[in-house]
Design an enzyme around this catalytic site. Structure first.
Site, PDB file in Angstrom:
ATOM      1  N   ILE A 143       0.806  -1.169  -0.086  1.00  0.00           N
ATOM      2  CA  ILE A 143      -0.150   0.165   0.066  1.00  0.00           C
ATOM      3  C   ILE A 143       0.828   1.337   0.159  1.00  0.00           C
ATOM      4  CG2 ILE A 143      -1.876   1.158   1.005  1.00  0.00           C
ATOM      5  CD1 ILE A 143      -2.628  -1.400   2.337  1.00  0.00           C
ATOM      6  N   CYS A 144       0.418   2.124  -1.055  1.00  0.00           N
ATOM      7  CA  CYS A 144       1.134   3.343  -0.969  1.00  0.00           C
ATOM      8  C   CYS A 144       2.875   2.996  -1.215  1.00  0.00           C
ATOM      9  CB  CYS A 144       0.969   4.234  -0.023  1.00  0.00           C
ATOM     10  SG  CYS A 144       1.677   5.992  -0.051  1.00  0.00           S
ATOM     11  N   LEU A 145       3.791   3.270  -0.230  1.00  0.00           N
ATOM     12  CA  LEU A 145       5.289   2.941  -0.026  1.00  0.00           C
ATOM     13  C   LEU A 145       5.445   1.459  -0.459  1.00  0.00           C
ATOM     14  CD1 LEU A 145       8.163   3.645   0.404  1.00  0.00           C
ATOM     15  CD2 LEU A 145       7.743   3.411   2.956  1.00  0.00           C
ATOM     16  N   GLY A 146       4.402   0.618   0.154  1.00  0.00           N
ATOM     17  CA  GLY A 146       4.544  -0.881   0.220  1.00  0.00           C
ATOM     18  C   GLY A 146       4.413  -0.961  -1.217  1.00  0.00           C
ATOM     19  N   MET A 147       3.864  -0.468  -2.130  1.00  0.00           N
ATOM     20  CA  MET A 147       3.804  -0.767  -3.624  1.00  0.00           C
ATOM     21  C   MET A 147       4.932  -0.686  -4.414  1.00  0.00           C
ATOM     22  SD  MET A 147       1.873  -2.220  -5.941  1.00  0.00           S
ATOM     23  CE  MET A 147       1.984  -2.690  -7.749  1.00  0.00           C
TER      24      MET A 147
END
Length: 374
Positions: free
Chosen positions: A348-352
């Site tokens: 999600i967000c940074l995780g992507m």
């Protein structure tokens, strides 16, 4: 806003960064709030200073009373008429949460503003619910009412008299505890609500309904003649569904702020809803991303080993958003483990971005992307 201090920084549709409480309101009430629904001391002082600089006060001395308190009242009254549920026209009731603790110097101007507001709108248009904790002494096992008595006395000294008491406790209140609270706090026993610990959060509206909380509030606001009975069938079904779940799924949450799990509250709630839709109970394993890094193996080998053991035992991996480069290498290692071992991964967000960086490094042998995202 630091996640370690405030918990999750909830971002509204208009871009306002607010406390996680407003996220709870949107999820539970199905409303769309704006940054103006979040009143802070800084915002109030800034608006008063801007008015003073424009000369709106005609050179008068700016004081907490009436200038700060008037600014608070005007803000509340202006926001109260703006619809947030997608319907036209103002809402029937405006809910105001006054945070902090009674007696704190930070909340004094807001308490005084509410006192003035209760006087200006009239008693039939104002309902004050005081939330208080009923602690239990471990050795004796007695439910103590003194903290609530003192906070109500302090509140009454400031000009506000609670119409209802919402008492938090681990176990249901005993009858003699309710009677003592009613006697010393000048609140009818029927208006003393007990919000004790429940198996899951969807039981709370049912708990309040069973204690006729809606009836007490509607009676105070003179709405009994027009209000309908609450329809909580969906709440009942959801609460019972969760209670009857037996199977669970282990989810590894690899983040930067795992020291305070409220930092990822919206993600946790989304996981909860998704798991229930799949007839599963979520079991979230929190992993500090920095503990997965190679440097951690030298500095804190026990934490490093425990983090990897937790990651390997999870059924899926989730990397949420964050800021800065701390822990990024650990997130990349988590994404690499998930890809190589065919473990479901959600970024999600940074995780992507992390998953893209890991793929570029490990598969495409591109390392210059390391500096592209930070």
């Amino acid at each position: 806003m630091s996640p370690f201090e405030h918990g999750e920084v909830f971002v509204l549709d208009d871009g306002g960064e607010v406390d996680l409480d407003l996220g709870n309101y949107e999820r539970f009430l199905d409303v769309t709030l704006t940054r103006d629904n979040n009143i802070t001391t800084g915002k109030i002082y800034q608006s008063v200073l801007e008015r003073e600089r424009r000369g709106d006060y005609l050179g008068k001395t700016v004081q907490v009373v009436p200038h700060i308190t008037d600014a608070i009242k005007n803000w509340v009254e202006s926001v109260a008429v703006i619809p947030v549920d997608g319907k036209e026209g103002p809402a029937d009731v405006c809910v105001i949460e006054l945070g902090g603790t009674v007696g704190d110097i930070e909340s004094m101007p807001f308490i005084e503003a509410l006192r003035q507001l209760s006087f200006s709108v009239g008693q039939d248009n104002f309902c004050l619910i005081h939330v208080s904790l009923i602690p239990v002494l471990g050795v004796v096992g007695e439910q103590k009412t003194k903290p609530t008595q003192h906070s109500v006395r302090e509140l009454r000294a400031l000009g506000l008299t609670p119409h209802l008491l919402a008492c938090r406790s681990a176990q249901p209140l005993l009858q003699n505890t309710k009677e003592k609270l009613s006697q010393f706090c000048h609140v009818p026993a029927s208006n003393i609500l007990n919000i004790h610990d429940v198996p899951n959060i969807w039981h709370v509206p049912l708990l309040l309904r069973n204690q006729n909380a809606h009836y007490a509030i509607l009676k105070q606001l003179n709405y009994l003649s027009v209000a309908t009975s609450p329809d909580l069938q969906e709440w009942t079904t959801r609460a019972e569904t969760y209670d009857n779940l037996t199977n669970s799924v282990r989810i590894a949450m690899v983040g930067k702020y795992v020291g305070l799990t409220d930092s990822y509250l919206s993600v946790v709630k989304a996981l909860l809803h998704a798991c229930i839709a799949c007839s599963l109970k979520p079991s979230v394993d929190w992993i500090a991303a920095s503990d997965l890094e190679n440097d951690s193996a030298k500095l804190t080998p026990e934490a490093h080993a425990a983090a990897w053991e937790t990651l390997r035992s999870a059924a899926c991996v989730l990397v949420p958003g964050g800021f800065g480069d701390r822990g990024v290498e650990g997130m990349i290692l988590a994404a690499k483990y998930a890809r190589e071992n065919h473990v479901p991964y959600l970024g999600i967000c940074l995780g992507m971005q992390i998953s893209v960086i890991e793929f570029a490094r490990s598969v495409c042998d591109i390392f210059f992307l390391k500096n592209l995202f930070f």
